[in-house]
Structures are given as C-alpha cells and as structure tokens.
Design a protein around this motif. Structure first.
Motif, PDB file in Angstrom:
ATOM      1  N   MET A   1      22.231 -40.273  27.866  1.00  0.00           N
ATOM      2  CA  MET A   1      22.627 -38.825  28.557  1.00  0.00           C
ATOM      3  C   MET A   1      22.869 -39.030  29.266  1.00  0.00           C
ATOM      4  N   VAL A   2      24.057 -37.621  30.181  1.00  0.00           N
ATOM      5  CA  VAL A   2      24.300 -37.525  31.140  1.00  0.00           C
ATOM      6  C   VAL A   2      23.986 -36.290  31.694  1.00  0.00           C
ATOM      7  N   LEU A   3      23.110 -36.649  33.018  1.00  0.00           N
ATOM      8  CA  LEU A   3      22.320 -35.677  33.491  1.00  0.00           C
ATOM      9  C   LEU A   3      23.413 -34.277  34.818  1.00  0.00           C
ATOM     10  N   MET A   4      22.608 -33.804  35.341  1.00  0.00           N
ATOM     11  CA  MET A   4      24.257 -33.546  36.032  1.00  0.00           C
ATOM     12  C   MET A   4      21.988 -32.654  37.487  1.00  0.00           C
ATOM     13  N   LEU A   5      22.136 -32.958  38.232  1.00  0.00           N
ATOM     14  CA  LEU A   5      21.222 -32.841  38.772  1.00  0.00           C
ATOM     15  C   LEU A   5      21.211 -33.141  40.450  1.00  0.00           C
ATOM     16  N   ARG A   6      22.346 -33.460  40.961  1.00  0.00           N
ATOM     17  CA  ARG A   6      23.047 -33.882  42.232  1.00  0.00           C
ATOM     18  C   ARG A   6      23.223 -32.702  42.928  1.00  0.00           C
ATOM     19  N   PRO A   7      23.127 -32.092  43.874  1.00  0.00           N
ATOM     20  CA  PRO A   7      24.258 -31.188  44.701  1.00  0.00           C
ATOM     21  C   PRO A   7      25.223 -32.376  45.871  1.00  0.00           C
ATOM     22  N   GLU A  19      15.956 -37.415  47.434  1.00  0.00           N
ATOM     23  CA  GLU A  19      14.834 -38.616  45.905  1.00  0.00           C
ATOM     24  C   GLU A  19      15.251 -38.237  44.878  1.00  0.00           C
ATOM     25  N   TYR A  20      15.434 -39.119  43.862  1.00  0.00           N
ATOM     26  CA  TYR A  20      16.561 -39.330  42.660  1.00  0.00           C
ATOM     27  C   TYR A  20      14.629 -40.395  42.229  1.00  0.00           C
ATOM     28  N   THR A  21      14.445 -40.114  41.243  1.00  0.00           N
ATOM     29  CA  THR A  21      13.287 -40.923  40.407  1.00  0.00           C
ATOM     30  C   THR A  21      12.972 -41.015  38.804  1.00  0.00           C
ATOM     31  N   ILE A  22      13.589 -42.073  38.151  1.00  0.00           N
ATOM     32  CA  ILE A  22      13.464 -42.099  36.625  1.00  0.00           C
ATOM     33  C   ILE A  22      12.227 -43.209  36.273  1.00  0.00           C
ATOM     34  N   VAL A  23      10.996 -43.734  35.629  1.00  0.00           N
ATOM     35  CA  VAL A  23      10.146 -43.259  34.984  1.00  0.00           C
ATOM     36  C   VAL A  23      10.031 -43.060  33.129  1.00  0.00           C
ATOM     37  N   PRO A  24      10.336 -44.655  32.877  1.00  0.00           N
ATOM     38  CA  PRO A  24      10.773 -46.139  33.478  1.00  0.00           C
ATOM     39  C   PRO A  24      12.303 -45.844  33.528  1.00  0.00           C
ATOM     40  N   PRO A  25      12.214 -47.093  34.841  1.00  0.00           N
ATOM     41  CA  PRO A  25      13.730 -47.245  35.455  1.00  0.00           C
ATOM     42  C   PRO A  25      14.157 -47.729  34.289  1.00  0.00           C
ATOM     43  N   VAL A  26      15.556 -47.149  34.454  1.00  0.00           N
ATOM     44  CA  VAL A  26      16.971 -47.637  33.870  1.00  0.00           C
ATOM     45  C   VAL A  26      17.986 -47.735  34.546  1.00  0.00           C
ATOM     46  N   PRO A  27      18.806 -48.592  33.871  1.00  0.00           N
ATOM     47  CA  PRO A  27      20.231 -48.630  34.913  1.00  0.00           C
ATOM     48  C   PRO A  27      21.023 -46.970  34.893  1.00  0.00           C
ATOM     49  N   VAL A  28      21.349 -46.969  36.183  1.00  0.00           N
ATOM     50  CA  VAL A  28      21.977 -45.326  35.890  1.00  0.00           C
ATOM     51  C   VAL A  28      23.854 -45.377  36.943  1.00  0.00           C
ATOM     52  N   ALA A  44      18.645 -44.006  27.927  1.00  0.00           N
ATOM     53  CA  ALA A  44      16.716 -43.527  27.510  1.00  0.00           C
ATOM     54  C   ALA A  44      16.428 -44.607  27.053  1.00  0.00           C
ATOM     55  N   PRO A  45      15.673 -45.194  27.149  1.00  0.00           N
ATOM     56  CA  PRO A  45      14.698 -46.124  25.879  1.00  0.00           C
ATOM     57  C   PRO A  45      14.082 -44.962  25.519  1.00  0.00           C
ATOM     58  N   ALA A  46      13.650 -45.754  24.430  1.00  0.00           N
ATOM     59  CA  ALA A  46      12.416 -44.892  23.272  1.00  0.00           C
ATOM     60  C   ALA A  46      11.030 -44.912  24.028  1.00  0.00           C
ATOM     61  N   PRO A  48       8.628 -41.678  26.134  1.00  0.00           N
ATOM     62  CA  PRO A  48       8.609 -40.827  27.551  1.00  0.00           C
ATOM     63  C   PRO A  48       9.222 -41.178  28.127  1.00  0.00           C
ATOM     64  N   LEU A  49      10.166 -40.382  29.135  1.00  0.00           N
ATOM     65  CA  LEU A  49      10.671 -40.520  30.285  1.00  0.00           C
ATOM     66  C   LEU A  49      10.883 -39.333  30.869  1.00  0.00           C
ATOM     67  N   GLN A  50      10.803 -39.775  32.154  1.00  0.00           N
ATOM     68  CA  GLN A  50      10.994 -38.827  33.000  1.00  0.00           C
ATOM     69  C   GLN A  50      11.253 -38.706  34.728  1.00  0.00           C
ATOM     70  N   VAL A  51      11.593 -37.470  34.554  1.00  0.00           N
ATOM     71  CA  VAL A  51      13.271 -37.969  36.214  1.00  0.00           C
ATOM     72  C   VAL A  51      12.335 -36.773  36.735  1.00  0.00           C
ATOM     73  N   ARG A  52      12.653 -36.737  38.546  1.00  0.00           N
ATOM     74  CA  ARG A  52      11.988 -35.873  39.182  1.00  0.00           C
ATOM     75  C   ARG A  52      13.041 -36.023  40.446  1.00  0.00           C
ATOM     76  N   THR A  53      13.810 -34.866  40.846  1.00  0.00           N
ATOM     77  CA  THR A  53      14.855 -35.423  42.097  1.00  0.00           C
ATOM     78  C   THR A  53      13.901 -33.544  43.176  1.00  0.00           C
ATOM     79  N   GLN A  54      14.544 -34.180  44.372  1.00  0.00           N
ATOM     80  CA  GLN A  54      14.207 -33.533  45.596  1.00  0.00           C
ATOM     81  C   GLN A  54      14.382 -33.337  46.318  1.00  0.00           C
ATOM     82  N   MET A  55      15.114 -32.785  46.801  1.00  0.00           N
ATOM     83  CA  MET A  55      16.018 -32.653  48.291  1.00  0.00           C
ATOM     84  C   MET A  55      15.839 -31.548  49.019  1.00  0.00           C
ATOM     85  N   VAL A  56      15.871 -31.811  50.474  1.00  0.00           N
ATOM     86  CA  VAL A  56      16.133 -31.025  51.899  1.00  0.00           C
ATOM     87  C   VAL A  56      17.956 -30.563  51.414  1.00  0.00           C
ATOM     88  N   VAL A  57      18.049 -29.251  51.707  1.00  0.00           N
ATOM     89  CA  VAL A  57      19.235 -28.751  51.668  1.00  0.00           C
ATOM     90  C   VAL A  57      18.855 -27.642  52.796  1.00  0.00           C
TER      91      VAL A  57
END
Length: 244
Positions: A1-7, A19-28, A44-46, A48-57
């Motif tokens: 996967m290629v994600l585009m989630l960081r401003p 903050e940028y978290t991926i569960v389960p943790p994988v190399p990025v 992405a492993p086989a 569920p994969l959870q991706v969460r980003t949070q930022m203050v801008v």
C-alpha cells in the motif's frame, strides 16, 4: 500500500504536531512524489489493519481572492506548471463539450481569475451535490452531462473547464473546518497572475481553515490509499475540531 495522509507545512498552513499509528506495527518508508506530496509505503499483513493519524495544524482563516488578476499566458508559465494544462484521466479538457461549456460560462468575462471564479460559481449553482451518484470511474465529462456529483466530481469539472481555457488547474485534497457532512474534501486551484488561487465549487463563499494533504492532476494522483492487492475498507472516521 501507498498512503497519503501526512500534510506538510506550506502556504496557508503550519503543522504544529502530528501522530501516526499503524496497528499491527509494520515497517514504513516515506518518499516525496512528483507533486511534493508525502507518501507512506508499507506491506500490509493479512488480517485487520488500522491506520490512525492526528495532527494539529495552524491554518489561515481565509483564502486569497483577487478579482481582476490577469491570465498568465502559456509562454510565460513556469515549466513545472505546464502539465497542469493537459488532459488527464478524469479531466478530459480536450473534449469539445468541455470547451464549449467553458466558452459559454466565461462569455464577457475578463481572462484570468475572473474566468476561474465564473467557472466555480457556475458549477456551484448548476450542479447538485449528492452522495451515491458517482463512483471512482466518473469523469468530468460525465459530471457535466449528469449535473450531479460530490466534491471530487465538482473539482474534476472545474479543472477541466479551466484547462480548456489555457488556465492551469490542479486538484487539492485535504480537510475543511466545519464541512458538513465531515469527510475528506477536494477542491481545485487555478494558476493566474503568476500564482495559485483556491476555488471550491461546493461552497457558496470563499472559506479558509483548510488543511491541504496532497496536490495532483486529478484523483488518480491524490488517493489517500493506493493498494496493490485485495483489501476492503471496513470503517473510516474523519473529524476536524478547533484546537483549544
């Protein structure tokens, strides 16, 4: 996967923290694409994969408007802006129906900013915003014919109409404070008088407090996730609040 989630910090915004978290943790790994967007690449492993980003801008409360700003002639455009004049996957700016509609919209309007604003206003007043009326294959030509869609479709049409008039236009995706209903949002920028200006055909008045995440020619360049294998999105939540 290629994600585009960081401003990234830039015009109109300053990233204070994130903050940028991926569960389960994988190399990025991260790279910057052709348009300056930050892209996160992972396997992405086989399961569920959870991706969460949070930022203050920190964002500008408004956007620049400049009625009367002149058209930048093609011969005067910077090299890296020229390709935003070309047709792209979802923006067939070379189609006769697109150019005919653009000519009708800007009749009697001075070339440059005023033409781009006339296009934004025409889309806002002549198209219906409605979920479920388009999909990932819908082009600007289809949107013009059906006169219905969502922010993605409004943006593709605005880009196509501008490009047909030799006004460079690009797609922008990100977040807009107080957008209803809240979701990832899309708008377009047009290049006139030597700089980019923001146009949002879903809004009736210019609004600031935007967080830009990515730029591109159209939706193909700015997807928040590009997958190269089977995956199903089960849930997505988007929120934008005022920082205390």
């Amino acid at each position: 996967m290629v994600l585009m989630l960081r401003p990234r910090s830039g015009a109109g915004q300053w990233v204070i923290s994130e903050e940028y978290t991926i569960v389960p943790p994988v190399p990025v790994t991260e790279f910057t694409d052709l348009y300056g967007n930050l892209c996160q690449r992972l396997m992405a492993p086989a399961g569920p994969l959870q991706v969460r980003t949070q930022m203050v801008v920190q964002t500008d409360d408004g956007i620049d408007v400049q009625p009367g700003a002149p058209l930048t002639l093609v011969q005067d455009l910077p090299d890296d802006v020229l390709h935003f004049l070309l047709p792209s996957r979802y923006c067939p700016a070379d189609q006769p129906e697109i150019s005919q509609q653009a000519s009708s919209i800007i009749e009697g309007v001075e070339p440059g900013y005023d033409q781009a604003e006339a296009i934004r206003h025409w889309i806002n007043t002549n198209l219906t915003y409605q979920y479920g009326t388009s999909d990932a294959t819908t082009s600007a030509l289809e949107t013009l014919q059906k006169r219905i869609g969502v922010c993605r479709d409004f943006t593709h049409l605005g880009i196509s109409l501008c490009r047909s008039l030799n006004i460079p236009a690009r797609m922008v995706v990100g977040y807009l404070h107080e957008l209803k209903p809240m979701d990832l949002h899309a708008w377009f920028e047009a290049y006139v008088d030597g700089r980019w200006f923001t146009f949002d055909a879903t809004q009736t008045t210019p609004k600031g407090n935007r967080i830009t995440v990515a730029y591109g020619r159209d939706a193909a360049d700015v997807a928040f996730v590009t997958q190269f294998g089977p995956a199903t999105l089960q849930n997505m939540s988007v929120w934008v609040d005022t920082a205390s």
